[in-house]
Scaffold this motif. Structure first.
Motif, PDB file in Angstrom:
ATOM      1  N   GLU A 206    -110.778  30.110 -71.312  1.00 17.90           N
ATOM      2  CA  GLU A 206    -111.516  28.875 -71.599  1.00 17.90           C
ATOM      3  C   GLU A 206    -113.005  29.023 -71.303  1.00 17.90           C
ATOM      4  OE1 GLU A 206    -109.766  25.802 -69.289  1.00 17.90           O
ATOM      5  OE2 GLU A 206    -108.057  25.507 -70.628  1.00 17.90           O
ATOM      6  N   ALA A 207    -113.330  29.722 -70.226  1.00 14.12           N
ATOM      7  CA  ALA A 207    -114.726  29.830 -69.789  1.00 14.12           C
ATOM      8  C   ALA A 207    -115.497  30.915 -70.532  1.00 14.12           C
ATOM      9  CB  ALA A 207    -114.774  30.099 -68.282  1.00 14.12           C
ATOM     10  N   THR A 226    -120.399  33.045 -69.386  1.00 14.76           N
ATOM     11  CA  THR A 226    -119.014  33.520 -69.472  1.00 14.76           C
ATOM     12  C   THR A 226    -118.503  33.754 -68.057  1.00 14.76           C
ATOM     13  OG1 THR A 226    -119.820  35.790 -69.736  1.00 14.76           O
ATOM     14  CG2 THR A 226    -119.274  34.576 -71.748  1.00 14.76           C
ATOM     15  N   GLN A 227    -118.209  32.678 -67.347  1.00 11.85           N
ATOM     16  CA  GLN A 227    -117.767  32.772 -65.963  1.00 11.85           C
ATOM     17  C   GLN A 227    -116.244  32.719 -65.898  1.00 11.85           C
ATOM     18  OE1 GLN A 227    -119.839  33.347 -63.365  1.00 11.85           O
ATOM     19  NE2 GLN A 227    -121.484  33.473 -64.868  1.00 11.85           N
ATOM     20  N   THR A 228    -115.621  33.883 -65.875  1.00 18.43           N
ATOM     21  CA  THR A 228    -114.169  33.970 -65.826  1.00 18.43           C
ATOM     22  C   THR A 228    -113.747  35.202 -65.041  1.00 18.43           C
ATOM     23  OG1 THR A 228    -112.154  34.250 -67.148  1.00 18.43           O
ATOM     24  CG2 THR A 228    -114.179  35.150 -68.064  1.00 18.43           C
ATOM     25  N   THR A 255    -107.035  29.048 -76.103  1.00 21.32           N
ATOM     26  CA  THR A 255    -107.688  29.362 -74.831  1.00 21.32           C
ATOM     27  C   THR A 255    -106.730  29.096 -73.679  1.00 21.32           C
ATOM     28  OG1 THR A 255    -108.658  27.147 -74.584  1.00 21.32           O
ATOM     29  CG2 THR A 255    -109.968  28.820 -75.746  1.00 21.32           C
ATOM     30  N   SER A 257    -106.492  28.711 -69.158  1.00 20.80           N
ATOM     31  CA  SER A 257    -107.232  28.356 -67.951  1.00 20.80           C
ATOM     32  C   SER A 257    -107.272  29.516 -66.957  1.00 20.80           C
ATOM     33  CB  SER A 257    -106.583  27.143 -67.289  1.00 20.80           C
ATOM     34  OG  SER A 257    -105.290  27.490 -66.800  1.00 20.80           O
ATOM     35  N   GLU A 258    -108.157  29.399 -65.978  1.00 23.24           N
ATOM     36  CA  GLU A 258    -108.192  30.393 -64.904  1.00 23.24           C
ATOM     37  C   GLU A 258    -106.884  30.370 -64.112  1.00 23.24           C
ATOM     38  OE1 GLU A 258    -111.209  32.566 -64.303  1.00 23.24           O
ATOM     39  OE2 GLU A 258    -111.059  31.866 -66.381  1.00 23.24           O
TER      40      GLU A 258
END
Length: 401
Positions: A206-207, A226-228, A255, A257-258
């Motif tokens: 998602e990120a 792009t923080q994942t 997508t 989630s983390e």
């Protein structure tokens, strides 16, 4: 824009014989229960260098002229493409230089150097490392090996699709972890040419999901960030060629989630005994988060297994929390001998495992004669968490919010 043909992918398959492994296909019965039909995992985490990247890198570098080979190659990568380029160049006797982000995972950095590449750390993001690699190519004449947006790269990655068709001939859905789009584009090219009715699904974090916006705009669109945890698919912008493949051949991009990524890594480790990095487990995350949505038989590609052990420890804890297997409780109990022992005895009777404990007499809301006990417990799941909390309340302990 001309797409990579089945013939070109078949030529890459012949070229790669003896270079790459025909990776195994694992039957995932635990995931099968969630989808009402067969689910298989294509284990590219067990490929040479720990990911599918060697397929495209070797195909691309092998196609260089003698003059180009003499100038050497240069690449930019967060780790997997770096290792693929380094090994491919070493096998072909070519000098390789790789630029990696300054905070690239240490195991990927060490492995890239171990395969013989000269490694430079540059910038905070893959995009910054990519720009520096291109500048290096312009200064030195080295041939830049793009991580995804080249016909030979896509053709090499497409050999994964040919293997899927051989290993699961009746496949109905293929899920592919997607960053820049080289793997999903190649797999889609191979499979759609042979079985056009197979549903191709790209999976992004998602990120770091650049494809939805790019598909909507009809051109590559750059993400602001792009923080994942899935660094292997943290690509801020697809290329024109990979976007053309995805828009023409891929049925859907979803997508995850983390939390889903961490749960997927944990499931692969616990149930399948497979070490898979978050990017590689994105397809499993999609199967966990979108149960019963995809036609079966399903093949989910595990694209890589190169994960920092320290990050893996954090992901396991994160995954257990997301799956409801950790319970955090703060209890207010009388400050008298045996109180702590009583709490721990009751927790043990309830079948929970104590991971961490804190005992304090000076917490702000405590009255004289009270202590606070903070517990971190491992449980069997959400229902067990609720049972433990309720039983402690019934035993006379005050559960604090």
């Amino acid at each position: 824009m001309q797409l990579v043909s089945l013939e070109r992918i078949q030529q890459a398959r012949t070229l790669l014989e003896g270079v790459v492994r025909r990776t195994p296909m694992e039957h995932a019965r635990d995931l099968e229960r969630l989808h009402g039909g067969p689910v298989h995992l294509k284990c590219e985490n067990l490929q040479r260098t720990g990911s599918f990247k060697i397929r495209g890198a070797y195909t691309r570098i092998h196609g260089l002229s003698e003059a180009e080979r003499a100038r050497g190659v240069v690449a930019a990568s967060a780790g997997n493409h770096a290792q693929g380029v380094a090994l491919a160049a070493a096998l072909l006797g070519i000098k390789s230089t790789v630029f990696m982000p300054e905070r690239a995972p240490l195991p990927k950095l060490a492995a890239t150097r171990g395969y013989g590449a000269e490694v430079h750390l540059h910038g905070a993001t893959l995009e910054e490392a990519l720009a520096e690699a291109i500048a290096f190519a312009e200064r030195t004449g080295a041939v830049f090996i793009h991580p995804f947006d080249h016909e030979d790269i896509i053709a090499g990655q497409g050999t994964v699709g040919l293997e899927i068709l051989e290993q699961v001939p009746d496949v109905a859905t293929v899920l592919v972890s997607t960053g820049g789009g080289g793997l999903v584009g190649g797999v889609a090219s191979a499979i759609k040419a042979v079985k056009p009715g197979v549903q191709l699904v790209g999976v992004q974090a998602e990120a770091a999901a650049a494809f939805p916006a790019s598909l909507a705009a009809g051109k590559p669109v750059r993400l602001a960030s792009t923080q994942t945890m899935a660094d292997g698919i943290a690509v801020g912008q697809p290329g024109p060629l990979t976007l053309a493949h995805v828009s023409s051949l891929v049925d859907e991009v979803v997508t995850v989630s983390e939390e889903g990524l961490s749960r997927a890594v944990l499931l692969c480790l616990e149930r399948r005994k497979l070490v898979v990095e978050p990017a590689g487990a994105a397809t499993v995350a999609a199967l966990l988060e979108q149960q019963g949505r995809f036609p079966t038989p399903i093949v989910a590609v595990l694209s890589g297994g190169n994960v920092d052990p320290l990050l893996l420890m954090q992901i396991i804890q994160h995954g257990m929390t997301a799956a409801g297997r950790y319970l955090y409780l703060r209890l207010c109990v009388p400050d008298q001998p045996g109180s702590l022992a009583g709490v721990l005895t009751r927790v043990s009777e309830l079948g929970a495992n104590v991971i961490d404990i804190e005992h304090s007499r000076i917490a702000g809301r405590l009255a004289i004669g009270e202590v606070e006990i903070a517990l971190k417990l491992e449980t069997r799941g959400p229902a067990h968490c609720a049972e433990v909390a309720a039983e402690l309340e019934r035993a006379g302990y005050t559960v604090m919010s």
